[in-house]
Write a protein that holds these residues in place. Structure first.
Motif, PDB file in Angstrom:
ATOM      1  N   PRO A  22       0.833  -1.214   0.000  1.00 18.80           N
ATOM      2  CA  PRO A  22       0.000   0.000   0.000  1.00 18.80           C
ATOM      3  C   PRO A  22       0.862   1.257   0.000  1.00 18.80           C
ATOM      4  CG  PRO A  22       0.056  -0.985   2.185  1.00 18.80           C
ATOM      5  CD  PRO A  22       0.751  -1.948   1.280  1.00 18.80           C
ATOM      6  N   SER A  23       0.236   2.386  -0.249  1.00 15.24           N
ATOM      7  CA  SER A  23       0.942   3.665  -0.177  1.00 15.24           C
ATOM      8  C   SER A  23       1.531   3.840   1.215  1.00 15.24           C
ATOM      9  CB  SER A  23      -0.018   4.817  -0.477  1.00 15.24           C
ATOM     10  OG  SER A  23      -0.495   4.737  -1.807  1.00 15.24           O
ATOM     11  N   GLY A  24       2.764   4.333   1.266  1.00 14.00           N
ATOM     12  CA  GLY A  24       3.418   4.532   2.545  1.00 14.00           C
ATOM     13  C   GLY A  24       4.065   3.304   3.129  1.00 14.00           C
ATOM     14  N   SER A  25       4.128   2.220   2.356  1.00 15.15           N
ATOM     15  CA  SER A  25       4.680   0.966   2.883  1.00 15.15           C
ATOM     16  C   SER A  25       6.195   0.900   2.794  1.00 15.15           C
ATOM     17  CB  SER A  25       4.071  -0.222   2.136  1.00 15.15           C
ATOM     18  OG  SER A  25       4.401  -0.165   0.750  1.00 15.15           O
ATOM     19  N   GLY A  26       6.820   1.837   2.060  1.00 13.76           N
ATOM     20  CA  GLY A  26       8.273   1.833   1.941  1.00 13.76           C
ATOM     21  C   GLY A  26       8.785   1.409   0.582  1.00 13.76           C
ATOM     22  N   LYS A  27       7.888   1.233  -0.387  1.00 16.44           N
ATOM     23  CA  LYS A  27       8.308   0.764  -1.709  1.00 16.44           C
ATOM     24  C   LYS A  27       9.262   1.741  -2.387  1.00 16.44           C
ATOM     25  CE  LYS A  27       4.248   0.520  -3.655  1.00 16.44           C
ATOM     26  NZ  LYS A  27       3.530   1.236  -2.603  1.00 16.44           N
ATOM     27  N   SER A  28       8.856   2.999  -2.460  1.00 19.70           N
ATOM     28  CA  SER A  28       9.695   3.997  -3.129  1.00 19.70           C
ATOM     29  C   SER A  28      10.987   4.237  -2.362  1.00 19.70           C
ATOM     30  CB  SER A  28       8.926   5.309  -3.305  1.00 19.70           C
ATOM     31  OG  SER A  28       7.851   5.131  -4.207  1.00 19.70           O
ATOM     32  N   THR A  29      10.921   4.175  -1.036  1.00 19.54           N
ATOM     33  CA  THR A  29      12.136   4.317  -0.231  1.00 19.54           C
ATOM     34  C   THR A  29      13.126   3.215  -0.571  1.00 19.54           C
ATOM     35  OG1 THR A  29      10.915   5.362   1.577  1.00 19.54           O
ATOM     36  CG2 THR A  29      13.043   4.382   2.120  1.00 19.54           C
ATOM     37  N   LEU A  30      12.645   1.989  -0.692  1.00 14.66           N
ATOM     38  CA  LEU A  30      13.516   0.875  -1.053  1.00 14.66           C
ATOM     39  C   LEU A  30      14.153   1.110  -2.414  1.00 14.66           C
ATOM     40  CD1 LEU A  30      14.659  -1.960  -0.678  1.00 14.66           C
ATOM     41  CD2 LEU A  30      12.496  -2.878  -1.547  1.00 14.66           C
ATOM     42  N   LEU A  31      13.370   1.535  -3.377  1.00 18.74           N
ATOM     43  CA  LEU A  31      13.903   1.781  -4.718  1.00 18.74           C
ATOM     44  C   LEU A  31      14.943   2.904  -4.688  1.00 18.74           C
ATOM     45  CD1 LEU A  31      13.117   0.407  -7.459  1.00 18.74           C
ATOM     46  CD2 LEU A  31      12.022   2.564  -8.035  1.00 18.74           C
ATOM     47  N   ASN A  32      14.671   3.956  -3.932  1.00 15.27           N
ATOM     48  CA  ASN A  32      15.605   5.077  -3.853  1.00 15.27           C
ATOM     49  C   ASN A  32      16.924   4.674  -3.203  1.00 15.27           C
ATOM     50  OD1 ASN A  32      13.826   6.839  -5.092  1.00 15.27           O
ATOM     51  ND2 ASN A  32      13.038   7.668  -3.172  1.00 15.27           N
ATOM     52  N   LEU A  33      16.873   3.791  -2.227  1.00 12.95           N
ATOM     53  CA  LEU A  33      18.100   3.306  -1.596  1.00 12.95           C
ATOM     54  C   LEU A  33      18.924   2.479  -2.574  1.00 12.95           C
ATOM     55  CD1 LEU A  33      16.746   2.281   1.922  1.00 12.95           C
ATOM     56  CD2 LEU A  33      18.234   4.213   1.410  1.00 12.95           C
ATOM     57  N   VAL A  34      18.267   1.612  -3.319  1.00 14.11           N
ATOM     58  CA  VAL A  34      18.963   0.779  -4.296  1.00 14.11           C
ATOM     59  C   VAL A  34      19.554   1.636  -5.411  1.00 14.11           C
ATOM     60  CG1 VAL A  34      18.651  -1.037  -6.029  1.00 14.11           C
ATOM     61  CG2 VAL A  34      17.610  -1.277  -3.778  1.00 14.11           C
ATOM     62  N   ALA A  35      18.873   2.715  -5.769  1.00 12.30           N
ATOM     63  CA  ALA A  35      19.352   3.610  -6.826  1.00 12.30           C
ATOM     64  C   ALA A  35      20.428   4.564  -6.347  1.00 12.30           C
ATOM     65  CB  ALA A  35      18.182   4.404  -7.394  1.00 12.30           C
ATOM     66  N   GLY A  36      20.659   4.613  -5.039  1.00  8.15           N
ATOM     67  CA  GLY A  36      21.607   5.586  -4.517  1.00  8.15           C
ATOM     68  C   GLY A  36      21.066   6.993  -4.492  1.00  8.15           C
ATOM     69  N   LEU A  37      19.760   7.146  -4.593  1.00 10.91           N
ATOM     70  CA  LEU A  37      19.131   8.467  -4.515  1.00 10.91           C
ATOM     71  C   LEU A  37      18.891   8.878  -3.074  1.00 10.91           C
ATOM     72  CD1 LEU A  37      16.540   8.055  -7.398  1.00 10.91           C
ATOM     73  CD2 LEU A  37      18.632   9.430  -7.445  1.00 10.91           C
ATOM     74  N   ASP A  38      18.986   7.909  -2.174  1.00 11.42           N
ATOM     75  CA  ASP A  38      18.839   8.161  -0.750  1.00 11.42           C
ATOM     76  C   ASP A  38      19.838   7.252  -0.029  1.00 11.42           C
ATOM     77  OD1 ASP A  38      17.893   9.255   1.571  1.00 11.42           O
ATOM     78  OD2 ASP A  38      15.810   8.614   1.294  1.00 11.42           O
ATOM     79  N   ARG A  39      20.142   7.576   1.199  1.00 11.31           N
ATOM     80  CA  ARG A  39      21.112   6.803   1.966  1.00 11.31           C
ATOM     81  C   ARG A  39      20.429   6.154   3.169  1.00 11.31           C
ATOM     82  NH1 ARG A  39      26.466   7.996   0.577  1.00 11.31           N
ATOM     83  NH2 ARG A  39      26.673   9.832  -0.786  1.00 11.31           N
ATOM     84  N   PRO A  40      20.837   4.946   3.529  1.00  8.50           N
ATOM     85  CA  PRO A  40      20.220   4.296   4.687  1.00  8.50           C
ATOM     86  C   PRO A  40      20.638   4.956   5.991  1.00  8.50           C
ATOM     87  CG  PRO A  40      22.093   2.998   3.911  1.00  8.50           C
ATOM     88  CD  PRO A  40      21.890   4.115   2.909  1.00  8.50           C
ATOM     89  N   THR A  41      19.755   4.943   6.967  1.00 12.76           N
ATOM     90  CA  THR A  41      20.105   5.385   8.310  1.00 12.76           C
ATOM     91  C   THR A  41      20.987   4.350   8.988  1.00 12.76           C
ATOM     92  OG1 THR A  41      17.918   6.437   8.419  1.00 12.76           O
ATOM     93  CG2 THR A  41      19.142   6.246  10.475  1.00 12.76           C
ATOM     94  N   GLU A  42      20.714   3.090   8.667  1.00 10.68           N
ATOM     95  CA  GLU A  42      21.496   1.977   9.209  1.00 10.68           C
ATOM     96  C   GLU A  42      21.735   0.967   8.087  1.00 10.68           C
ATOM     97  OE1 GLU A  42      19.135   0.257  12.298  1.00 10.68           O
ATOM     98  OE2 GLU A  42      18.680   2.207  13.211  1.00 10.68           O
ATOM     99  N   GLY A  43      22.773   0.174   8.239  1.00 12.06           N
ATOM    100  CA  GLY A  43      23.022  -0.923   7.328  1.00 12.06           C
ATOM    101  C   GLY A  43      23.770  -0.517   6.072  1.00 12.06           C
ATOM    102  N   SER A  44      23.931  -1.486   5.185  1.00  3.14           N
ATOM    103  CA  SER A  44      24.707  -1.277   3.966  1.00  3.14           C
ATOM    104  C   SER A  44      23.900  -1.643   2.730  1.00  3.14           C
ATOM    105  CB  SER A  44      25.992  -2.114   4.000  1.00  3.14           C
ATOM    106  OG  SER A  44      25.696  -3.501   4.041  1.00  3.14           O
ATOM    107  N   VAL A  45      24.143  -0.884   1.641  1.00  4.14           N
ATOM    108  CA  VAL A  45      23.499  -1.119   0.350  1.00  4.14           C
ATOM    109  C   VAL A  45      24.606  -1.363  -0.675  1.00  4.14           C
ATOM    110  CG1 VAL A  45      22.033  -0.170  -1.468  1.00  4.14           C
ATOM    111  CG2 VAL A  45      21.551   0.371   0.938  1.00  4.14           C
ATOM    112  N   THR A  46      24.630  -2.564  -1.230  1.00  2.00           N
ATOM    113  CA  THR A  46      25.642  -2.935  -2.212  1.00  2.00           C
ATOM    114  C   THR A  46      24.967  -3.268  -3.531  1.00  2.00           C
ATOM    115  OG1 THR A  46      27.037  -3.861  -0.463  1.00  2.00           O
ATOM    116  CG2 THR A  46      27.562  -4.504  -2.724  1.00  2.00           C
TER     117      THR A  46
END
Length: 230
Positions: A40-64
């Motif tokens: 649903p809207s607000g579930s974190g889908k776009s946030t996940l995509l933005n992290l994978v794209a490097g458009l946003d940075r995680p608060t915790e953890g690593s993105v490879t």
């Protein structure tokens, strides 16, 4: 087999004291896998995509992605990495209206230093493969929604990215154009393209993906693989 995407204990918060909008979660996407992310809207889908794209940075953890730790790169290095390794397709196309179809497609290649002749050759190959070669000298505003999305896909593929990200790629299209783009994504997956697709459209996810993750409140509540390899 080394994953194209590997998220380790990733969480994203937008306020220091608030609950994470995504995660913590672990996720690995193998080469050639087509992953649909639903919820649903607000579930974190776009946030996940933005992290994978490097458009946003995680608060915790690593993105490879493709062996590169995106959370450790500078903004300049991230931009270069995206141009060279990640193709992106958006709901509203994000084409440049004052450039022709050909120029829109070859622009990312030129930004990575590819010679104009080489970029034009690659763009011509993609236009022919996607059935839009007759529109090479046209401007995006004169095309249908489905045609514009094909231009956007060609632009995303011009640098032969290891990973293609698609954010609601049929969300702005009518039914016929949406089915056209769906078939295009299916063919790309069959050809071995690694794909992550964010969508509200369960029919699109079912048709295109070999695996589907459903997010609710930033956490996966279902992670299922297709029973039949398409």
């Amino acid at each position: 087999m080394t994953p194209v995407i590997e998220l380790a204990n990733v969480a994203k918060r937008y306020t220091s004291s608030g609950a994470p909008v995504l995660g913590p979660l672990d996720l690995a996407v193998a080469p050639g896998e087509a992953l649909a992310v639903t919820g649903p809207s607000g579930s974190g889908k776009s946030t996940l995509l933005n992290l994978v794209a490097g458009l946003d940075r995680p608060t915790e953890g690593s993105v490879t992605v493709s062996g590169e730790r995106l959370d450790r790169l500078s903004e300049h290095a991230l931009a270069r990495f995206r141009r060279e390794h990640i193709g992106m397709v958006f709901q509203f196309f994000n084409l440049l209206d004052d450039l022709t179809v050909l120029d829109n497609i070859q622009l990312p290649a030129q930004l990575t230093g590819t010679a104009r002749r080489t970029a034009a050759t690659r763009a011509a190959e993609l236009m022919e493969a996607l059935g839009i070669q007759k529109h090479a000298r046209a401007y995006p505003g004169r095309l249908s929604g489905g045609e514009r999305q094909r231009v956007a896909v060609a632009r995303a593929l011009v640098n032969r990215p290891a990973l293609l990200l698609a954010d609601e790629p049929t969300g702005a299209l009518d039914t016929a154009s949406g089915e056209d783009v769906r078939e295009l994504l299916v063919e790309l997956h069959r050809g071995g393209q690694t794909l992550v697709l964010v969508t509200h459209d369960l029919a699109l996810a079912t048709a295109c993906a070999s695996r589907t993750i459903h997010l609710v409140d930033g956490q996966p509540t279902r992670d299922a693989r297709a029973a039949v390899v398409r």
